[in-house]
Design a protein around this motif. Structure first.
Motif, PDB file in Angstrom:
ATOM      1  N   HIS A 231       0.827  -1.213   0.000  1.00 33.11           N
ATOM      2  CA  HIS A 231       0.000   0.000   0.000  1.00 33.11           C
ATOM      3  C   HIS A 231       0.859   1.260   0.000  1.00 33.11           C
ATOM      4  O   HIS A 231       0.562   2.248   0.684  1.00 33.11           O
ATOM      5  CB  HIS A 231      -0.956   0.003   1.187  1.00 33.11           C
ATOM      6  N   GLY A 232       1.954   1.218  -0.780  1.00 34.05           N
ATOM      7  CA  GLY A 232       2.799   2.387  -0.951  1.00 34.05           C
ATOM      8  C   GLY A 232       3.767   2.662   0.166  1.00 34.05           C
ATOM      9  O   GLY A 232       4.548   3.623   0.092  1.00 34.05           O
ATOM     10  N   MET A 233       3.790   1.841   1.205  1.00 33.76           N
ATOM     11  CA  MET A 233       4.665   2.061   2.348  1.00 33.76           C
ATOM     12  C   MET A 233       5.715   0.963   2.444  1.00 33.76           C
ATOM     13  O   MET A 233       5.436  -0.203   2.145  1.00 33.76           O
ATOM     14  CB  MET A 233       3.849   2.101   3.643  1.00 33.76           C
ATOM     15  N   VAL A 234       6.917   1.342   2.861  1.00 29.99           N
ATOM     16  CA  VAL A 234       7.953   0.358   3.123  1.00 29.99           C
ATOM     17  C   VAL A 234       7.639  -0.320   4.452  1.00 29.99           C
ATOM     18  O   VAL A 234       7.608   0.324   5.500  1.00 29.99           O
ATOM     19  CB  VAL A 234       9.350   1.010   3.184  1.00 29.99           C
ATOM     20  N   ILE A 235       7.382  -1.621   4.394  1.00 26.91           N
ATOM     21  CA  ILE A 235       7.012  -2.336   5.625  1.00 26.91           C
ATOM     22  C   ILE A 235       8.140  -3.222   6.147  1.00 26.91           C
ATOM     23  O   ILE A 235       8.059  -3.716   7.272  1.00 26.91           O
ATOM     24  CB  ILE A 235       5.740  -3.191   5.417  1.00 26.91           C
ATOM     25  N   ALA A 236       9.186  -3.415   5.339  1.00 25.40           N
ATOM     26  CA  ALA A 236      10.297  -4.248   5.796  1.00 25.40           C
ATOM     27  C   ALA A 236      11.518  -3.990   4.943  1.00 25.40           C
ATOM     28  O   ALA A 236      11.416  -3.576   3.784  1.00 25.40           O
ATOM     29  CB  ALA A 236       9.930  -5.734   5.745  1.00 25.40           C
ATOM     30  N   ASN A 237      12.670  -4.244   5.526  1.00 28.10           N
ATOM     31  CA  ASN A 237      13.954  -4.101   4.844  1.00 28.10           C
ATOM     32  C   ASN A 237      14.927  -5.034   5.541  1.00 28.10           C
ATOM     33  O   ASN A 237      15.123  -4.947   6.754  1.00 28.10           O
ATOM     34  CB  ASN A 237      14.438  -2.648   4.918  1.00 28.10           C
ATOM     35  N   GLY A 238      15.495  -5.959   4.777  1.00 28.81           N
ATOM     36  CA  GLY A 238      16.426  -6.883   5.414  1.00 28.81           C
ATOM     37  C   GLY A 238      17.001  -7.877   4.428  1.00 28.81           C
ATOM     38  O   GLY A 238      16.779  -7.785   3.215  1.00 28.81           O
ATOM     39  N   THR A 239      17.739  -8.831   4.959  1.00 25.39           N
ATOM     40  CA  THR A 239      18.312  -9.889   4.137  1.00 25.39           C
ATOM     41  C   THR A 239      17.188 -10.825   3.675  1.00 25.39           C
ATOM     42  O   THR A 239      16.087 -10.819   4.243  1.00 25.39           O
ATOM     43  CB  THR A 239      19.337 -10.690   4.936  1.00 25.39           C
ATOM     44  N   PRO A 240      17.451 -11.647   2.653  1.00 25.50           N
ATOM     45  CA  PRO A 240      16.433 -12.614   2.235  1.00 25.50           C
ATOM     46  C   PRO A 240      15.928 -13.482   3.392  1.00 25.50           C
ATOM     47  O   PRO A 240      14.732 -13.750   3.494  1.00 25.50           O
ATOM     48  CB  PRO A 240      17.160 -13.447   1.181  1.00 25.50           C
ATOM     49  N   GLU A 241      16.840 -13.908   4.270  1.00 29.15           N
ATOM     50  CA  GLU A 241      16.432 -14.749   5.404  1.00 29.15           C
ATOM     51  C   GLU A 241      15.498 -13.995   6.335  1.00 29.15           C
ATOM     52  O   GLU A 241      14.501 -14.550   6.831  1.00 29.15           O
ATOM     53  CB  GLU A 241      17.679 -15.222   6.168  1.00 29.15           C
ATOM     54  N   GLU A 242      15.794 -12.723   6.575  1.00 30.49           N
ATOM     55  CA  GLU A 242      14.937 -11.911   7.450  1.00 30.49           C
ATOM     56  C   GLU A 242      13.575 -11.654   6.822  1.00 30.49           C
ATOM     57  O   GLU A 242      12.550 -11.677   7.509  1.00 30.49           O
ATOM     58  CB  GLU A 242      15.632 -10.587   7.769  1.00 30.49           C
ATOM     59  N   ILE A 243      13.555 -11.429   5.527  1.00 31.32           N
ATOM     60  CA  ILE A 243      12.288 -11.152   4.838  1.00 31.32           C
ATOM     61  C   ILE A 243      11.398 -12.392   4.820  1.00 31.32           C
ATOM     62  O   ILE A 243      10.179 -12.307   4.983  1.00 31.32           O
ATOM     63  CB  ILE A 243      12.554 -10.650   3.405  1.00 31.32           C
ATOM     64  N   ARG A 244      11.988 -13.572   4.622  1.00 26.81           N
ATOM     65  CA  ARG A 244      11.213 -14.816   4.593  1.00 26.81           C
ATOM     66  C   ARG A 244      10.395 -15.012   5.864  1.00 26.81           C
ATOM     67  O   ARG A 244       9.296 -15.559   5.815  1.00 26.81           O
ATOM     68  CB  ARG A 244      12.150 -16.009   4.429  1.00 26.81           C
ATOM     69  N   SER A 245      10.934 -14.589   6.981  1.00 29.60           N
ATOM     70  CA  SER A 245      10.281 -14.872   8.267  1.00 29.60           C
ATOM     71  C   SER A 245       9.577 -13.655   8.858  1.00 29.60           C
ATOM     72  O   SER A 245       9.077 -13.722   9.980  1.00 29.60           O
ATOM     73  CB  SER A 245      11.324 -15.388   9.268  1.00 29.60           C
ATOM     74  N   ASN A 246       9.521 -12.558   8.120  1.00 24.59           N
ATOM     75  CA  ASN A 246       8.910 -11.334   8.633  1.00 24.59           C
ATOM     76  C   ASN A 246       7.386 -11.448   8.607  1.00 24.59           C
ATOM     77  O   ASN A 246       6.785 -11.663   7.554  1.00 24.59           O
ATOM     78  CB  ASN A 246       9.369 -10.140   7.790  1.00 24.59           C
ATOM     79  N   LYS A 247       6.754 -11.295   9.768  1.00 24.87           N
ATOM     80  CA  LYS A 247       5.300 -11.482   9.872  1.00 24.87           C
ATOM     81  C   LYS A 247       4.527 -10.469   9.035  1.00 24.87           C
ATOM     82  O   LYS A 247       3.509 -10.815   8.432  1.00 24.87           O
ATOM     83  CB  LYS A 247       4.873 -11.401  11.334  1.00 24.87           C
ATOM     84  N   ARG A 248       4.985  -9.218   9.010  1.00 24.62           N
ATOM     85  CA  ARG A 248       4.277  -8.204   8.225  1.00 24.62           C
ATOM     86  C   ARG A 248       4.338  -8.528   6.736  1.00 24.62           C
ATOM     87  O   ARG A 248       3.369  -8.301   6.006  1.00 24.62           O
ATOM     88  CB  ARG A 248       4.862  -6.815   8.481  1.00 24.62           C
ATOM     89  N   VAL A 249       5.457  -9.076   6.293  1.00 27.15           N
ATOM     90  CA  VAL A 249       5.584  -9.447   4.887  1.00 27.15           C
ATOM     91  C   VAL A 249       4.664 -10.614   4.565  1.00 27.15           C
ATOM     92  O   VAL A 249       3.967 -10.614   3.543  1.00 27.15           O
ATOM     93  CB  VAL A 249       7.049  -9.804   4.544  1.00 27.15           C
ATOM     94  N   ILE A 250       4.641 -11.609   5.423  1.00 27.96           N
ATOM     95  CA  ILE A 250       3.762 -12.767   5.218  1.00 27.96           C
ATOM     96  C   ILE A 250       2.306 -12.322   5.160  1.00 27.96           C
ATOM     97  O   ILE A 250       1.526 -12.776   4.309  1.00 27.96           O
ATOM     98  CB  ILE A 250       3.978 -13.806   6.331  1.00 27.96           C
ATOM     99  N   GLU A 251       1.911 -11.415   6.038  1.00 31.08           N
ATOM    100  CA  GLU A 251       0.538 -10.898   6.029  1.00 31.08           C
ATOM    101  C   GLU A 251       0.237 -10.133   4.738  1.00 31.08           C
ATOM    102  O   GLU A 251      -0.852 -10.233   4.177  1.00 31.08           O
ATOM    103  CB  GLU A 251       0.322  -9.989   7.238  1.00 31.08           C
TER     104      GLU A 251
END
Length: 261
Positions: A231-251
């Motif tokens: 929705h136009g906002m940066v919700i996460a920034n990290g390594t591939p491993e960090e992004i895979r497990s990020n709850k906001r990204v999964i949602e």
């Protein structure tokens, strides 16, 4: 050392906010991914970085050779001159020109001769024209397109048209390259070859690369860091491993395994 800083840029179209206070920072030499669900604002962000859109607020600054250049408000050709080039989600070639001509057009950014040398075909004109052809062919060799230099761009297979668009972007001599879904429409073999090429051109041309891509296998394989938009906002920034497990990204991906998103 940073090469690009994006500070809280916002862009609205009527009542719709496509990008909202988005901030990014790219380090020189990095290969970064920009992912998010459809409609998250990824291409709009690219359009802001390259001057197609002007942000309503916020700042975009490019750092090159000790100089800081404010990109927000600049026209696209001036942003290109500053050292930022891009490809497009929908291929934008000069389809009725040859493969070589497509690359040579981008080389014109580096031409120094003026009207008189070109009108009278003086030695400076002939030398630069020859250099432009030679340099263009060298770029085409990277993508195995040199043997098709005289073919019309529209007659190339889809995957080779995507390669040609990247070659044309490289012809502007960028320091920062933005790739908008470079693997879109490619089969697995073509995607694997593209992955190899992206890594090679980063090293050969000393590039920083930011790519939008829906092929998560490609993103997770080659990107060192990943930014996620929703929705136009940066919700996460990290390594591939960090992004895979990020709850906001999964949602944001509605519970999907983002490796398959």
């Amino acid at each position: 050392m940073s090469i690009l800083k994006v500070n809280k840029i916002t862009k609205s179209f009527g009542g719709l906010t496509a990008v909202s206070k988005a901030s990014l920072e790219l380090e020189k030499g990095e290969l970064l991914g920009l992912i998010g669900p459809n409609g998250a604002g990824k291409t709009t962000l690219f359009n802001l970085l390259t001057g197609i859109y002007v942000p309503d607020s916020g700042a975009i600054n490019l750092f090159r050779e000790g100089e800081e250049v404010a990109l927000h408000g600049l026209r696209p050709h001036n942003i290109c001159k500053a050292g930022l080039a891009r490809t497009f989600q929908n291929i934008r070639l000069f389809k009725d020109l040859t493969v070589l001509e497509n690359v040579r057009i981008a080389m014109n950014k580096n031409i120094k001769y003026g009207f008189i040398p070109s009108f009278f075909h003086l030695p400076s004109y002939r030398w630069e024209e020859k250099q432009s052809i030679d340099d263009s062919i060298e770029l085409l060799k990277i993508f195995n397109l040199d043997d098709k230099k005289d073919e019309l761009a529209k007659n190339l297979p889809y995957g080779e048209q995507r390669h040609l668009e990247i070659a044309r972007a490289l012809a502007t001599n960028p320091k920062l390259l933005l790739l908008d879904e470079p693997a879109a429409g490619m089969n697995p073999a073509e995607t694997e070859n593209l992955t190899k090429i992206i890594g090679e051109i980063r090293e050969e041309f000393d590039l920083t690369i930011l790519l939008i891509e829906h092929d998560m296998s490609l993103v997770m394989k080659i990107c060192e860091r990943i930014y996620v938009l929703d929705h136009g906002m940066v919700i996460a920034n990290g390594t591939p491993e960090e992004i895979r497990s990020n709850k906001r990204v999964i949602e944001a991906y509605l519970g999907e395994d983002i490796n398959d998103a």
